[in-house]
Design an enzyme around this catalytic site. Structure first.
Site, PDB file in Angstrom:
ATOM      1  N   THR A 238       0.844  -1.192   0.000  1.00 11.27           N
ATOM      2  CA  THR A 238       0.000   0.000   0.000  1.00 11.27           C
ATOM      3  C   THR A 238       0.879   1.241   0.000  1.00 11.27           C
ATOM      4  OG1 THR A 238      -1.766  -1.145   1.212  1.00 11.27           O
ATOM      5  CG2 THR A 238      -1.819   1.270   1.217  1.00 11.27           C
TER       6      THR A 238
ATOM      7  N   PHE B 219       1.175   5.199   0.811  1.00 11.61           N
ATOM      8  CA  PHE B 219       0.591   6.218   1.677  1.00 11.61           C
ATOM      9  C   PHE B 219       1.195   7.583   1.342  1.00 11.61           C
ATOM     10  CE2 PHE B 219       0.056   2.308   3.998  1.00 11.61           C
ATOM     11  CZ  PHE B 219      -1.130   2.451   4.706  1.00 11.61           C
TER      12      PHE B 219
END
Length: 283
Positions: free
Chosen positions: A176, A178
């Site tokens: 992921t 960010f």
């Protein structure tokens, strides 16, 4: 006054969430501020309960995170850094429990399918929870012996649970991305490899998007992301979110942005920030 070493970072989720892990990676000395929603994260900064905001924007399996690209231009905040968190799933349980004892697990709905193979091989049933780190906190408090939770190792450490198996995700590339955001934009050149993120809306003329993008190609600017999203509930009002390699003061980037300006009604730079070391070259 808040010092740099004691800054507060707001994130969505409970302590031990993967967003919390991103905070620890980006600012290990900062104080994490858990929030219920993405809107609450931004509100915490606006209300001076936090200094920075950590928001997930995309995942290698599920694509972009819903609503984030809509929230960023409206947030009044700016990107100052990026972080990449490899989603490593751990099965955890209360102290003294063994893997053979665990018959049922809870985790966020998105996390469960990512460990399907491991759960099936061990005959473990599953149930979705609102938040994996929150489920870990509940298990540590008064959870049954036969139950486990799928979450990050950070969640196990925070809540005093034992990791019975780790790295149980089916795919080993689950990552992921960010964005770390602050109220003020930082345009300084803090690294040799910089990224610029901006949003724009093309003018209502034929081939406007094609012409707008042409400036990046002819000036040799690598655009690593281009996504569209509707605004104001209209099928005709489309904005675009883009990431490019380079700094706005780089000659070739400046030429490309100047050319983009001819074909847009709106152009707003959301952030100028260093490329993370884990970012592959050319992406």
């Amino acid at each position: 006054m808040t010092t740099k070493s004691s800054r507060r970072i707001a994130f969505q989720g409970a302590l031990g969430a993967y967003s919390h892990e991103a905070c620890l990676q980006a600012r290990p000395d900062a104080t994490p501020i858990p929030c219920e929603t993405f809107e609450d994260v931004l509100r915490a900064v606006r209300e001076d309960r936090a200094d920075l905001a950590m928001l997930p924007v995309e995942n290698t399996i599920y694509g972009r995170v819903a609503d984030i690209h809509r929230l960023l231009p409206e947030s009044g905040m700016h990107i100052i850094a990026e972080a990449f968190v490899r989603v490593r799933i751990c099965l955890m349980a209360r102290p003294g429990v063994t893997l053979d004892d665990v018959k049922h697990v809870r985790a966020h709905l998105v996390l469960l399918p990512q460990a399907r193979r491991f759960l099936e091989q061990n005959g473990i049933t599953s149930e979705p929870a609102a938040d994996s780190a929150g489920a870990a906190a509940e298990l540590a408090k008064d959870g049954p012996r036969h139950e486990g939770v799928l979450a990050s190792s950070v969640a196990a450490e925070i809540h005093g649970l034992e990791v019975l198996a780790e790295g149980i995700e089916d795919l080993d590339h689950n990552t992921t991305r960010f964005l770390l955001m602050a109220p003020d934009i930082d345009l300084s050149r803090r690294s040799e490899r910089m990224l610029t993120t901006f949003v724009f809306e093309v003018r209502n003329i034929p081939a406007a998007l094609y012409k707008a993008m042409g400036g990046f190609a002819t000036n040799g600017v690598n655009m690593t992301k281009l996504e569209s999203y509707m605004v104001g509930g209209s099928f005709t009002a489309t904005q675009f979110y883009a990431d490019i390699e380079g700094h706005p003061e780089d000659a070739h980037v400046k030429r490309a942005l100047d050319e983009l300006g001819y074909f847009t009604n709106m152009l707003e730079v959301l952030g100028v920030y260093p490329a993370h070391p884990d970012r592959p070259s050319g992406s």
